[in-house]
Design a protein around this motif. Structure first.
Motif, PDB file in Angstrom:
ATOM      1  N   LEU A 148       0.889  -1.062  -0.465  1.00  0.00           N
ATOM      2  CA  LEU A 148       0.092   0.205  -0.248  1.00  0.00           C
ATOM      3  C   LEU A 148       0.875   1.575  -0.364  1.00  0.00           C
ATOM      4  CD1 LEU A 148      -2.617   1.153   0.309  1.00  0.00           C
ATOM      5  CD2 LEU A 148      -2.916   0.995   2.577  1.00  0.00           C
ATOM      6  N   SER A 149       1.899   1.431   0.889  1.00  0.00           N
ATOM      7  CA  SER A 149       3.009   2.446   0.607  1.00  0.00           C
ATOM      8  C   SER A 149       3.413   3.036  -0.709  1.00  0.00           C
ATOM      9  CB  SER A 149       3.527   2.102   1.446  1.00  0.00           C
ATOM     10  OG  SER A 149       3.493   1.949   3.199  1.00  0.00           O
ATOM     11  N   ALA A 150       3.390   1.747  -1.610  1.00  0.00           N
ATOM     12  CA  ALA A 150       4.384   1.715  -3.095  1.00  0.00           C
ATOM     13  C   ALA A 150       3.654   2.400  -3.787  1.00  0.00           C
ATOM     14  CB  ALA A 150       4.811   0.262  -3.303  1.00  0.00           C
ATOM     15  N   TRP A 151       2.106   1.899  -3.595  1.00  0.00           N
ATOM     16  CA  TRP A 151       1.123   2.634  -4.384  1.00  0.00           C
ATOM     17  C   TRP A 151       0.871   4.185  -3.590  1.00  0.00           C
ATOM     18  CZ3 TRP A 151      -4.518  -0.134  -4.298  1.00  0.00           C
ATOM     19  CH2 TRP A 151      -5.213   0.859  -5.112  1.00  0.00           C
ATOM     20  N   LEU A 152       1.073   4.318  -2.804  1.00  0.00           N
ATOM     21  CA  LEU A 152       0.592   5.572  -2.874  1.00  0.00           C
ATOM     22  C   LEU A 152       1.486   6.864  -2.733  1.00  0.00           C
ATOM     23  CD1 LEU A 152      -1.623   5.325   0.581  1.00  0.00           C
ATOM     24  CD2 LEU A 152      -2.766   5.723  -1.646  1.00  0.00           C
TER      25      LEU A 152
END
Length: 209
Positions: free
Chosen positions: A154-158
Motif C-alpha cells: 500500500l505504501s508503494a502504491w500511494l
C-alpha cells in the motif's frame, strides 16, 4: 371606276377602294399582332432559358463554395492537429531535457526504494515456496509478516502516485519514472491480492465458526 363602286360591309356602304384599304389595314394589324406575340414568346423563352442558366450557375457556384469550405475546414483541422502534435512533442522534449539537465535542482526520485518495498515481500514469499517444495513444509513465519507485506504494498502504491505527480509538476527528478511506475503497479496488485486473500480467509473462518 370599278374601285368607286359601293358595297355593303358590316351594315355600312363603302367603296371597293375603302374596303380593300380597310382589309389591308386589318391584315397588317393582325400580322403585326402575330409578330408581337411571337416576339413576346421568344423573349419569354429566352428569359426562362437565361433564368434556368443563372440558377444552374448559382447551384454550381454554391456547390463549389461548399466544397471549398469543407476543404478549408479539413486543412485547418489537419493543421491544428499537426500543430498540437508538434507542440506536445516539443513540450515532452523540453520536459525530458529539463529533467535530465536540471536534475540537480530537483528532488531526488525514490524509484529504487519504492521498487524495493514491493519486491522484498515477493522475494520472501518465493523463498518460502521453494522451501515448501524442497522440504514439504513451509518454514515458520511470524503472523505479523502478512500485515507488513500489506503495508509495504500500500505504501508503494500511494508513494508512487505522489512521486509521479511531482515528476509531472517538474518538482522531482524524472529519471526515476520507470522504476516508480513499476513499483506503483506491483504495489497496487499486491494490495488488491492481499485484500482478496484476507477477505476470503475471513469469510472461511467465519463460516467454520
Amino acid at each position: 371606276l370599278s374601285f368607286l363602286h359601293e358595297i355593303s360591309y358590316n351594315g355600312r356602304w363603302m367603296t371597293l377602294r375603302d374596303f380593300a384599304a380597310e382589309r389591308e389595314a386589318i391584315e397588317r394589324a393582325e400580322l403585326q399582332a402575330r409578330k408581337a406575340q411571337e416576339q413576346r414568346a421568344r423573349e419569354e423563352a429566352a428569359k426562362r432559358e437565361a433564368q434556368d442558366r443563372q440558377n444552374h450557375e448559382n447551384e454550381e457556384h454554391q456547390a463549389s463554395k461548399r466544397e471549398n469550405q469543407h476543404r478549408r475546414e479539413a486543412l485547418a483541422e489537419e493543421r491544428r492537429r499537426n500543430d498540437l502534435h508538434s507542440s506536445n512533442c516539443k513540450n515532452q522534449q523540453s520536459f525530458n531535457n529539463s529533467g535530465l539537465d536540471n536534475s540537480e535542482t530537483l528532488k531526488p526520485h525514490r524509484g529504487e526504494i519504492i521498487l524495493l518495498w514491493v519486491l522484498l515481500p515477493w522475494c520472501i514469499v518465493s523463498v518460502e515456496m521453494i522451501l515448501l517444495f524442497l522440504f514439504g513444509k513451509p518454514p515458520k513465519t511470524d503472523p505479523v509478516y502478512p500485515i507488513v507485506y500489506f503495508i509495504l504494498g500500500l505504501s508503494a502504491w500511494l508513494v508512487g502516485n505522489s512521486d509521479l505527480k511531482k515528476m509531472d509538476a517538474r518538482i522531482m527528478d524524472n529519471r526515476g519514472r520507470t522504476m516508480t511506475l513499476w513499483g506503483r503497479g506491483i504495489g497496487a496488485v499486491s494490495t488488491v491480492l492481499d485484500v482478496i486473500y484476507y477477505g476470503c480467509d475471513f469469510l472461511v473462518f467465519s463460516a467454520r465458526k
